[in-house]
Design a protein around this motif. Structure first.
Motif, PDB file in Angstrom:
ATOM      1  N   VAL A  39       0.838  -1.212   0.000  1.00  0.00           N
ATOM      2  CA  VAL A  39       0.000   0.000   0.000  1.00  0.00           C
ATOM      3  C   VAL A  39       0.867   1.254   0.000  1.00  0.00           C
ATOM      4  O   VAL A  39       0.587   2.227  -0.711  1.00  0.00           O
ATOM      5  CB  VAL A  39      -0.952  -0.003   1.212  1.00  0.00           C
ATOM      6  CG1 VAL A  39      -1.672   1.335   1.334  1.00  0.00           C
ATOM      7  CG2 VAL A  39      -1.958  -1.135   1.089  1.00  0.00           C
ATOM      8  N   GLU A  40       1.946   1.243   0.777  1.00  0.00           N
ATOM      9  CA  GLU A  40       2.810   2.416   0.892  1.00  0.00           C
ATOM     10  C   GLU A  40       3.594   2.694  -0.382  1.00  0.00           C
ATOM     11  O   GLU A  40       3.836   3.850  -0.729  1.00  0.00           O
ATOM     12  CB  GLU A  40       3.791   2.224   2.053  1.00  0.00           C
ATOM     13  CG  GLU A  40       3.160   2.287   3.431  1.00  0.00           C
ATOM     14  CD  GLU A  40       4.173   1.981   4.518  1.00  0.00           C
ATOM     15  OE1 GLU A  40       5.303   1.554   4.187  1.00  0.00           O
ATOM     16  OE2 GLU A  40       3.834   2.172   5.702  1.00  0.00           O
ATOM     17  N   GLU A  41       3.986   1.649  -1.098  1.00  0.00           N
ATOM     18  CA  GLU A  41       4.907   1.823  -2.214  1.00  0.00           C
ATOM     19  C   GLU A  41       4.237   1.919  -3.576  1.00  0.00           C
ATOM     20  O   GLU A  41       4.770   2.569  -4.478  1.00  0.00           O
ATOM     21  CB  GLU A  41       5.915   0.660  -2.235  1.00  0.00           C
ATOM     22  CG  GLU A  41       6.838   0.639  -1.035  1.00  0.00           C
ATOM     23  CD  GLU A  41       7.878  -0.456  -1.125  1.00  0.00           C
ATOM     24  OE1 GLU A  41       8.725  -0.538  -0.233  1.00  0.00           O
ATOM     25  OE2 GLU A  41       7.854  -1.235  -2.107  1.00  0.00           O
ATOM     26  N   VAL A  42       3.094   1.269  -3.761  1.00  0.00           N
ATOM     27  CA  VAL A  42       2.512   1.135  -5.099  1.00  0.00           C
ATOM     28  C   VAL A  42       1.346   2.091  -5.296  1.00  0.00           C
ATOM     29  O   VAL A  42       0.366   2.065  -4.542  1.00  0.00           O
ATOM     30  CB  VAL A  42       2.052  -0.313  -5.353  1.00  0.00           C
ATOM     31  CG1 VAL A  42       1.379  -0.426  -6.725  1.00  0.00           C
ATOM     32  CG2 VAL A  42       3.237  -1.269  -5.267  1.00  0.00           C
ATOM     33  N   GLN A  43       1.447   2.914  -6.318  1.00  0.00           N
ATOM     34  CA  GLN A  43       0.361   3.821  -6.679  1.00  0.00           C
ATOM     35  C   GLN A  43      -0.610   3.158  -7.642  1.00  0.00           C
ATOM     36  O   GLN A  43      -1.824   3.173  -7.446  1.00  0.00           O
ATOM     37  CB  GLN A  43       0.937   5.082  -7.337  1.00  0.00           C
ATOM     38  CG  GLN A  43      -0.118   6.092  -7.799  1.00  0.00           C
ATOM     39  CD  GLN A  43      -0.856   6.699  -6.624  1.00  0.00           C
ATOM     40  OE1 GLN A  43      -0.253   7.001  -5.591  1.00  0.00           O
ATOM     41  NE2 GLN A  43      -2.169   6.872  -6.751  1.00  0.00           N
ATOM     42  N   ARG A  44      -0.072   2.565  -8.704  1.00  0.00           N
ATOM     43  CA  ARG A  44      -0.925   1.954  -9.730  1.00  0.00           C
ATOM     44  C   ARG A  44      -0.178   0.822 -10.425  1.00  0.00           C
ATOM     45  O   ARG A  44       1.034   0.915 -10.638  1.00  0.00           O
ATOM     46  CB  ARG A  44      -1.348   3.000 -10.769  1.00  0.00           C
ATOM     47  CG  ARG A  44      -2.307   2.494 -11.841  1.00  0.00           C
ATOM     48  CD  ARG A  44      -2.669   3.591 -12.832  1.00  0.00           C
ATOM     49  NE  ARG A  44      -3.431   4.666 -12.199  1.00  0.00           N
ATOM     50  CZ  ARG A  44      -2.930   5.855 -11.884  1.00  0.00           C
ATOM     51  NH1 ARG A  44      -1.657   6.130 -12.167  1.00  0.00           N
ATOM     52  NH2 ARG A  44      -3.676   6.779 -11.311  1.00  0.00           N
ATOM     53  N   ILE A  45      -0.899  -0.227 -10.782  1.00  0.00           N
ATOM     54  CA  ILE A  45      -0.337  -1.348 -11.535  1.00  0.00           C
ATOM     55  C   ILE A  45      -1.088  -1.440 -12.861  1.00  0.00           C
ATOM     56  O   ILE A  45      -2.318  -1.477 -12.888  1.00  0.00           O
ATOM     57  CB  ILE A  45      -0.484  -2.674 -10.769  1.00  0.00           C
ATOM     58  CG1 ILE A  45       0.155  -2.577  -9.384  1.00  0.00           C
ATOM     59  CG2 ILE A  45       0.135  -3.827 -11.564  1.00  0.00           C
ATOM     60  CD1 ILE A  45      -0.271  -3.685  -8.448  1.00  0.00           C
ATOM     61  N   THR A  46      -0.338  -1.468 -13.951  1.00  0.00           N
ATOM     62  CA  THR A  46      -0.945  -1.583 -15.272  1.00  0.00           C
ATOM     63  C   THR A  46      -0.404  -2.824 -15.972  1.00  0.00           C
ATOM     64  O   THR A  46       0.813  -3.011 -16.073  1.00  0.00           O
ATOM     65  CB  THR A  46      -0.635  -0.344 -16.134  1.00  0.00           C
ATOM     66  OG1 THR A  46      -1.103   0.831 -15.457  1.00  0.00           O
ATOM     67  CG2 THR A  46      -1.326  -0.437 -17.488  1.00  0.00           C
ATOM     68  N   TRP A  47      -1.325  -3.676 -16.417  1.00  0.00           N
ATOM     69  CA  TRP A  47      -0.947  -4.803 -17.266  1.00  0.00           C
ATOM     70  C   TRP A  47      -0.758  -4.195 -18.650  1.00  0.00           C
ATOM     71  O   TRP A  47      -1.693  -3.998 -19.404  1.00  0.00           O
ATOM     72  CB  TRP A  47      -2.042  -5.855 -17.243  1.00  0.00           C
ATOM     73  CG  TRP A  47      -1.765  -7.091 -18.038  1.00  0.00           C
ATOM     74  CD1 TRP A  47      -0.603  -7.452 -18.641  1.00  0.00           C
ATOM     75  CD2 TRP A  47      -2.704  -8.136 -18.316  1.00  0.00           C
ATOM     76  NE1 TRP A  47      -0.741  -8.654 -19.285  1.00  0.00           N
ATOM     77  CE2 TRP A  47      -2.020  -9.095 -19.094  1.00  0.00           C
ATOM     78  CE3 TRP A  47      -4.042  -8.351 -17.996  1.00  0.00           C
ATOM     79  CZ2 TRP A  47      -2.641 -10.252 -19.564  1.00  0.00           C
ATOM     80  CZ3 TRP A  47      -4.667  -9.506 -18.453  1.00  0.00           C
ATOM     81  CH2 TRP A  47      -3.972 -10.441 -19.224  1.00  0.00           C
ATOM     82  N   ALA A  48       0.480  -3.859 -18.970  1.00  0.00           N
ATOM     83  CA  ALA A  48       0.749  -3.011 -20.130  1.00  0.00           C
ATOM     84  C   ALA A  48       0.789  -3.776 -21.444  1.00  0.00           C
ATOM     85  O   ALA A  48       0.255  -3.314 -22.459  1.00  0.00           O
ATOM     86  CB  ALA A  48       2.074  -2.268 -19.926  1.00  0.00           C
ATOM     87  N   TYR A  49       1.442  -4.938 -21.445  1.00  0.00           N
ATOM     88  CA  TYR A  49       1.611  -5.701 -22.687  1.00  0.00           C
ATOM     89  C   TYR A  49       1.499  -7.195 -22.406  1.00  0.00           C
ATOM     90  O   TYR A  49       1.883  -7.670 -21.328  1.00  0.00           O
ATOM     91  CB  TYR A  49       2.986  -5.430 -23.328  1.00  0.00           C
ATOM     92  CG  TYR A  49       3.168  -4.005 -23.777  1.00  0.00           C
ATOM     93  CD1 TYR A  49       2.820  -3.604 -25.064  1.00  0.00           C
ATOM     94  CD2 TYR A  49       3.692  -3.045 -22.902  1.00  0.00           C
ATOM     95  CE1 TYR A  49       2.976  -2.287 -25.466  1.00  0.00           C
ATOM     96  CE2 TYR A  49       3.850  -1.734 -23.306  1.00  0.00           C
ATOM     97  CZ  TYR A  49       3.494  -1.362 -24.585  1.00  0.00           C
ATOM     98  OH  TYR A  49       3.651  -0.051 -24.983  1.00  0.00           O
ATOM     99  N   LYS A  50       0.997  -7.902 -23.407  1.00  0.00           N
ATOM    100  CA  LYS A  50       0.934  -9.354 -23.374  1.00  0.00           C
ATOM    101  C   LYS A  50       1.715  -9.871 -24.575  1.00  0.00           C
ATOM    102  O   LYS A  50       1.296  -9.691 -25.729  1.00  0.00           O
ATOM    103  CB  LYS A  50      -0.516  -9.831 -23.440  1.00  0.00           C
ATOM    104  CG  LYS A  50      -0.681 -11.338 -23.541  1.00  0.00           C
ATOM    105  CD  LYS A  50      -2.159 -11.699 -23.678  1.00  0.00           C
ATOM    106  CE  LYS A  50      -2.349 -13.187 -23.893  1.00  0.00           C
ATOM    107  NZ  LYS A  50      -3.782 -13.547 -24.029  1.00  0.00           N
ATOM    108  N   LEU A  51       2.859 -10.480 -24.310  1.00  0.00           N
ATOM    109  CA  LEU A  51       3.696 -11.023 -25.375  1.00  0.00           C
ATOM    110  C   LEU A  51       3.337 -12.497 -25.532  1.00  0.00           C
ATOM    111  O   LEU A  51       3.644 -13.327 -24.673  1.00  0.00           O
ATOM    112  CB  LEU A  51       5.179 -10.859 -25.024  1.00  0.00           C
ATOM    113  CG  LEU A  51       5.622  -9.456 -24.580  1.00  0.00           C
ATOM    114  CD1 LEU A  51       7.124  -9.437 -24.324  1.00  0.00           C
ATOM    115  CD2 LEU A  51       5.232  -8.408 -25.601  1.00  0.00           C
TER     116      LEU A  51
END
Length: 226
Positions: A39-51
């Motif tokens: 919670v303290e370290e992560v603002q947002r996670i994006t699954w950006a690409y699927k190879l």
């Protein structure tokens, strides 16, 4: 650390899907301290690409059926490896992370085996920070996704792989080198406090031998003695 590496991920592999942090909290039994760090370290996670085969036209293998690229935006200056490992354990595919913080980005990943029910995750390797708008290099040319994964990981290692050496073999070599480094540091500490000359000479000889062993482990090309 390695020189900065940013890959130019193919546009047709782009997803851009935000992943809720609660998805990772729900996986397994995350310790309270780790959840707090998450919670303290992560603002947002994006699954950006699927190879994958359908996005890259590269065949998957049992060891590497797909490769996921996650962008992790940090709340502060960084995201720690144990937080990344929590994400890695929750996704049954190899992951390449791009950590973004205050206009900077670094690429980080660990060698991950997904052939068993529970993924096995090795040590994390990372590049130095660089500007988020830095030039990106094209993906390595390979025959399948396993080869692509191997090439990406090799680019993150702090030493060059030797001719014919796999990433796993290079990682083992690095582990041995780090052990030797710790032994050298311990010998040097003893040397600084050793009052007897004969013991100092013996310690100096040991340091020399360990230093030669370290050089043999970290050289990009092994000597004929190896």
């Amino acid at each position: 650390m390695t020189e900065p590496v940013l890959f130019r991920w193919p546009a047709n592999a782009a997803l851009g899907r935000t992943v809720s942090k609660t998805k990772f909290y729900e996986y397994g039994t995350m310790r309270a301290a780790l959840r707090e760090k998450f919670v303290e370290e992560v603002q947002r996670i994006t699954w950006a690409y699927k190879l994958a085969d359908e996005t890259l036209r590269l065949r998957g293998t049992p060891a590497v059926p797909e490769i996921q690229v996650f962008t992790v935006e940090a709340k502060g200056q960084n995201v720690s490896n144990d937080v990344l490992a929590a994400m890695d354990r929750a996704v049954h595919f190899p992951i390449i992370f791009e950590i973004e913080s205050r206009g900077r980005v670094r690429t980080v990943a660990a060698q991950k085996s997904v052939v068993s029910k529970i993924p096995t995750i090795g040590a994390y390797f990372t590049t130095d920070w660089q500007p988020t708008d830095a030039l990106r290099r094209p993906l390595p040319t390979t025959l399948d996704l396993a080869g692509l994964y191997e090439a990406i990981l090799a680019a993150l290692l702090p030493v060059e792989t030797r001719a014919g050496e796999t990433v796993s073999e290079a990682t083992d070599r690095l582990g041995k080198a780090r052990k030797v480094q710790r032994e050298i540091a311990a010998l040097e500490r003893k040397l600084r406090t050793e009052p007897q000359l004969n013991r100092k000479i013996r310690l100096l000889r040991q340091i020399k031998e360990h230093t030669e062993a370290l050089t043999a482990l970290t050289d990009s090309a092994p000597s004929n003695k190896e």
